[in-house]
Scaffold this motif. Structure first.
Motif, PDB file in Angstrom:
ATOM      1  N   ALA A  71       0.844  -1.199   0.000  1.00 44.36           N
ATOM      2  CA  ALA A  71       0.000   0.000   0.000  1.00 44.36           C
ATOM      3  C   ALA A  71       0.884   1.256   0.000  1.00 44.36           C
ATOM      4  O   ALA A  71       0.578   2.252  -0.668  1.00 44.36           O
ATOM      5  CB  ALA A  71      -0.945   0.008   1.200  1.00 44.36           C
ATOM      6  N   ILE A  74       2.233   1.799  -3.545  1.00 46.88           N
ATOM      7  CA  ILE A  74       1.245   2.419  -4.437  1.00 46.88           C
ATOM      8  C   ILE A  74       1.154   3.916  -4.139  1.00 46.88           C
ATOM      9  O   ILE A  74       1.179   4.757  -5.037  1.00 46.88           O
ATOM     10  CB  ILE A  74      -0.152   1.773  -4.275  1.00 46.88           C
ATOM     11  N   ARG A  87      -5.026   2.258 -17.426  1.00 49.17           N
ATOM     12  CA  ARG A  87      -5.882   1.583 -16.462  1.00 49.17           C
ATOM     13  C   ARG A  87      -5.651   0.074 -16.369  1.00 49.17           C
ATOM     14  O   ARG A  87      -5.643  -0.499 -15.280  1.00 49.17           O
ATOM     15  CB  ARG A  87      -7.339   1.857 -16.863  1.00 49.17           C
ATOM     16  N   PHE A  88      -5.471  -0.584 -17.498  1.00 47.15           N
ATOM     17  CA  PHE A  88      -5.268  -2.030 -17.465  1.00 47.15           C
ATOM     18  C   PHE A  88      -3.868  -2.377 -16.947  1.00 47.15           C
ATOM     19  O   PHE A  88      -3.693  -3.332 -16.193  1.00 47.15           O
ATOM     20  CB  PHE A  88      -5.516  -2.657 -18.841  1.00 47.15           C
ATOM     21  N   ALA A  91      -3.923  -2.073 -13.230  1.00 43.14           N
ATOM     22  CA  ALA A  91      -4.604  -3.216 -12.633  1.00 43.14           C
ATOM     23  C   ALA A  91      -3.669  -4.419 -12.565  1.00 43.14           C
ATOM     24  O   ALA A  91      -3.671  -5.174 -11.592  1.00 43.14           O
ATOM     25  CB  ALA A  91      -5.861  -3.544 -13.438  1.00 43.14           C
ATOM     26  N   PHE A  94      -1.344  -3.996  -9.666  1.00 44.34           N
ATOM     27  CA  PHE A  94      -2.023  -4.340  -8.407  1.00 44.34           C
ATOM     28  C   PHE A  94      -2.142  -5.867  -8.285  1.00 44.34           C
ATOM     29  O   PHE A  94      -1.965  -6.429  -7.207  1.00 44.34           O
ATOM     30  CB  PHE A  94      -3.413  -3.694  -8.346  1.00 44.34           C
ATOM     31  N   GLN A  95      -2.465  -6.524  -9.390  1.00 41.40           N
ATOM     32  CA  GLN A  95      -2.577  -7.987  -9.374  1.00 41.40           C
ATOM     33  C   GLN A  95      -1.285  -8.632  -8.849  1.00 41.40           C
ATOM     34  O   GLN A  95      -1.305  -9.489  -7.968  1.00 41.40           O
ATOM     35  CB  GLN A  95      -2.887  -8.483 -10.787  1.00 41.40           C
ATOM     36  N   PHE A  98      -0.772  -8.075  -5.061  1.00 34.26           N
ATOM     37  CA  PHE A  98      -1.537  -8.991  -4.200  1.00 34.26           C
ATOM     38  C   PHE A  98      -1.003 -10.417  -4.306  1.00 34.26           C
ATOM     39  O   PHE A  98      -0.962 -11.140  -3.310  1.00 34.26           O
ATOM     40  CB  PHE A  98      -3.035  -8.919  -4.517  1.00 34.26           C
ATOM     41  N   PHE A  99      -0.579 -10.810  -5.500  1.00 34.67           N
ATOM     42  CA  PHE A  99       0.071 -12.114  -5.656  1.00 34.67           C
ATOM     43  C   PHE A  99       1.263 -12.214  -4.697  1.00 34.67           C
ATOM     44  O   PHE A  99       1.451 -13.214  -4.015  1.00 34.67           O
ATOM     45  CB  PHE A  99       0.535 -12.289  -7.113  1.00 34.67           C
TER      46      PHE A  99
ATOM     47  N   LEU B  66      -7.980 -10.447 -15.588  1.00 31.28           N
ATOM     48  CA  LEU B  66      -7.416  -9.860 -14.378  1.00 31.28           C
ATOM     49  C   LEU B  66      -7.731 -10.781 -13.199  1.00 31.28           C
ATOM     50  O   LEU B  66      -8.886 -11.163 -12.998  1.00 31.28           O
ATOM     51  CB  LEU B  66      -8.025  -8.469 -14.163  1.00 31.28           C
ATOM     52  N   GLU B  68      -6.783 -11.870  -8.865  1.00 26.81           N
ATOM     53  CA  GLU B  68      -6.614 -11.288  -7.526  1.00 26.81           C
ATOM     54  C   GLU B  68      -7.820 -10.408  -7.177  1.00 26.81           C
ATOM     55  O   GLU B  68      -7.942  -9.261  -7.647  1.00 26.81           O
ATOM     56  CB  GLU B  68      -5.314 -10.470  -7.400  1.00 26.81           C
ATOM     57  N   ASN B  70      -8.772  -8.459  -4.826  1.00 27.95           N
ATOM     58  CA  ASN B  70      -8.667  -7.064  -4.387  1.00 27.95           C
ATOM     59  C   ASN B  70      -8.134  -6.150  -5.489  1.00 27.95           C
ATOM     60  O   ASN B  70      -8.460  -4.956  -5.519  1.00 27.95           O
ATOM     61  CB  ASN B  70      -7.834  -6.965  -3.102  1.00 27.95           C
ATOM     62  N   ALA B  71      -7.328  -6.702  -6.408  1.00 26.97           N
ATOM     63  CA  ALA B  71      -6.897  -5.913  -7.571  1.00 26.97           C
ATOM     64  C   ALA B  71      -8.094  -5.642  -8.477  1.00 26.97           C
ATOM     65  O   ALA B  71      -8.228  -4.550  -9.046  1.00 26.97           O
ATOM     66  CB  ALA B  71      -5.803  -6.652  -8.342  1.00 26.97           C
ATOM     67  N   ILE B  74     -10.167  -2.812  -6.930  1.00 26.32           N
ATOM     68  CA  ILE B  74      -9.588  -1.483  -7.195  1.00 26.32           C
ATOM     69  C   ILE B  74      -9.896  -1.061  -8.624  1.00 26.32           C
ATOM     70  O   ILE B  74     -10.341   0.063  -8.887  1.00 26.32           O
ATOM     71  CB  ILE B  74      -8.054  -1.473  -6.975  1.00 26.32           C
ATOM     72  N   HIS B  75      -9.678  -1.989  -9.546  1.00 27.93           N
ATOM     73  CA  HIS B  75      -9.895  -1.676 -10.968  1.00 27.93           C
ATOM     74  C   HIS B  75     -11.334  -1.223 -11.219  1.00 27.93           C
ATOM     75  O   HIS B  75     -11.574  -0.222 -11.904  1.00 27.93           O
ATOM     76  CB  HIS B  75      -9.564  -2.912 -11.806  1.00 27.93           C
ATOM     77  N   LEU B  76     -12.289  -1.959 -10.667  1.00 27.43           N
ATOM     78  CA  LEU B  76     -13.702  -1.643 -10.916  1.00 27.43           C
ATOM     79  C   LEU B  76     -14.154  -0.391 -10.172  1.00 27.43           C
ATOM     80  O   LEU B  76     -15.045   0.332 -10.638  1.00 27.43           O
ATOM     81  CB  LEU B  76     -14.585  -2.821 -10.495  1.00 27.43           C
ATOM     82  N   GLU B  78     -12.359   2.282  -9.299  1.00 26.67           N
ATOM     83  CA  GLU B  78     -11.675   3.534  -9.679  1.00 26.67           C
ATOM     84  C   GLU B  78     -12.662   4.503 -10.328  1.00 26.67           C
ATOM     85  O   GLU B  78     -13.381   4.142 -11.261  1.00 26.67           O
ATOM     86  CB  GLU B  78     -10.529   3.190 -10.652  1.00 26.67           C
ATOM     87  N   ARG B  90      -7.354   7.040  -0.098  1.00 28.13           N
ATOM     88  CA  ARG B  90      -7.081   5.924  -1.018  1.00 28.13           C
ATOM     89  C   ARG B  90      -6.025   4.992  -0.430  1.00 28.13           C
ATOM     90  O   ARG B  90      -6.166   3.777  -0.457  1.00 28.13           O
ATOM     91  CB  ARG B  90      -6.492   6.437  -2.343  1.00 28.13           C
ATOM     92  N   PHE B  94      -6.153   0.961   0.393  1.00 24.69           N
ATOM     93  CA  PHE B  94      -5.185  -0.052  -0.053  1.00 24.69           C
ATOM     94  C   PHE B  94      -4.597  -0.794   1.154  1.00 24.69           C
ATOM     95  O   PHE B  94      -4.396  -2.002   1.132  1.00 24.69           O
ATOM     96  CB  PHE B  94      -4.071   0.585  -0.882  1.00 24.69           C
ATOM     97  N   LEU B  97      -6.945  -3.376   2.242  1.00 26.41           N
ATOM     98  CA  LEU B  97      -7.028  -4.471   1.265  1.00 26.41           C
ATOM     99  C   LEU B  97      -5.854  -5.434   1.439  1.00 26.41           C
ATOM    100  O   LEU B  97      -6.021  -6.655   1.361  1.00 26.41           O
ATOM    101  CB  LEU B  97      -7.040  -3.926  -0.171  1.00 26.41           C
TER     102      LEU B  97
END
Lengths: 210, 210
Positions: A71, A74, A87-88, A91, A94-95, A98-99, B66, B68, B70-71, B74-76, B78, B90, B94, B97
């Motif tokens: 966190a 970021i 945006r992608f 994401a 972030f993926q 978390f991994f 995509l 994970e 929680n990733a 975040i993506h959705l 935003e 923010r 995070f 999360l």
């Protein structure tokens, strides 16, 4: 600008992530060592800063604290080249973050902590066995990805690389052998050759003297 | 707009996070059930979508996946009311999360999975004991925070609440007793009273019929 304060423990890969990014961003900060082996992260003073009792913690402004290494990454990387704007791509960063915290750190970092920091590997022999399997599974996911990519996201160095580098490059200290992971090895070298790279044990003694 | 596809497993709290947010956002999607108990998340077809072999996976565009949970949140979220715009708020979202994935889910969700999904609690008795201690520690951190806050961040409902709600509200299925956590209980009710709330076992059968 108010000077950032990082509550940190030098051998910690999670702490190192923040040190490395701050140095690469050129952001001045003060490093405060919290000896987690001596219980300094469980005092009521520290728990007021970080209720979950973990380092690193970043003091962003006086009495405004942020915990959770990824966190913090970021937060610091937002608006810089270390976190893509697309945006992608974001994401995907972030993926991987978390991994790292779910599928990598609990196995590879914890093994290293027991074996090389606490020096109690014998005592944790049974738990270490199950950590090996899951740690190698994470390394295999990384190897497969890096076979066709220079970096984790968008073919450039981002905080996804910083987060995954932190414990992967010292995985041997948790008895993980990277011999069968040539793409990971090549990527480790690419990370080490980034501008302003610092090693994990760099005490950065100069930073508190500015 | 291209329709989102969610690869999901109904009892999964991680899958539920995404279902709940999508419904609350009013975003149409197709739900594809992957029976992880029958090995459907380990087929080569699924591993091509999600190399770490975990659900949920969101197909954002044809062949753009995509992973994970929680990733994906975040993506959705935003640009919506579910993720604050303010930089420090923010960062706190995070932080929670990552707390959820590192300090909560591996203990509370895994206990529930062994006991109530696999129905093999007896077999995992020893591991369950150590999960109890760490799961209760996470609940205590939540309780302490919620004693003086209505929601996790900024006094409003965000994806930090969605992420932490997913496995907390079914913690009893992992043999966690919320009796000693009155602030968590009150917060669970606040989440359940949000507009367009759906329960975890809602099959959302209408969504694939639109």
């Amino acid at each position: 600008m108010n000077r950032l304060r990082l509550y940190d423990f030098l051998p910690s890969g999670n702490g190192y992530k923040i040190r490395l990014l701050l140095i690469q961003l050129g952001v001045p900060f003060e490093r405060i060592d919290i000896n987690i082996l001596a219980g300094e992260s469980r005092t009521s003073e520290f728990l007021n800063k970080s209720p979950n009792g973990k380092i690193p913690v970043l003091e962003i402004e006086p009495n405004r604290y942020l915990a959770e290494s990824n966190a913090i990454l970021i937060h610091l990387a937002e608006g810089t080249e270390f976190l893509p704007y697309d945006r992608f791509l974001r994401a995907q960063v972030f993926q991987w973050l978390f991994f790292e915290q779910y599928s990598h750190e609990p196995f590879i970092a914890t093994s290293r902590f027991w074996i090389s920091i606490l020096k109690r590997g014998k005592e944790y022999q049974e738990e270490l066995k199950s950590k090996q399997e899951k740690g190698y599974a994470a390394l295999q996911v990384m190897e497969d990805h890096l076979r066709s990519h220079s970096f984790f996201v968008g073919e450039r160095y981002t905080i996804a690389d910083i987060a995954l580098f932190a414990y992967t490059h010292v995985a041997d200290e948790g008895d993980f052998d990277l011999g069968e992971f040539p793409s990971i090895q090549a990527w480790l070298e690419r990370v080490k050759s980034q501008p302003r790279y610092i090693p994990i044990d760099d005490k950065l003694e100069f930073i508190n003297q500015n």
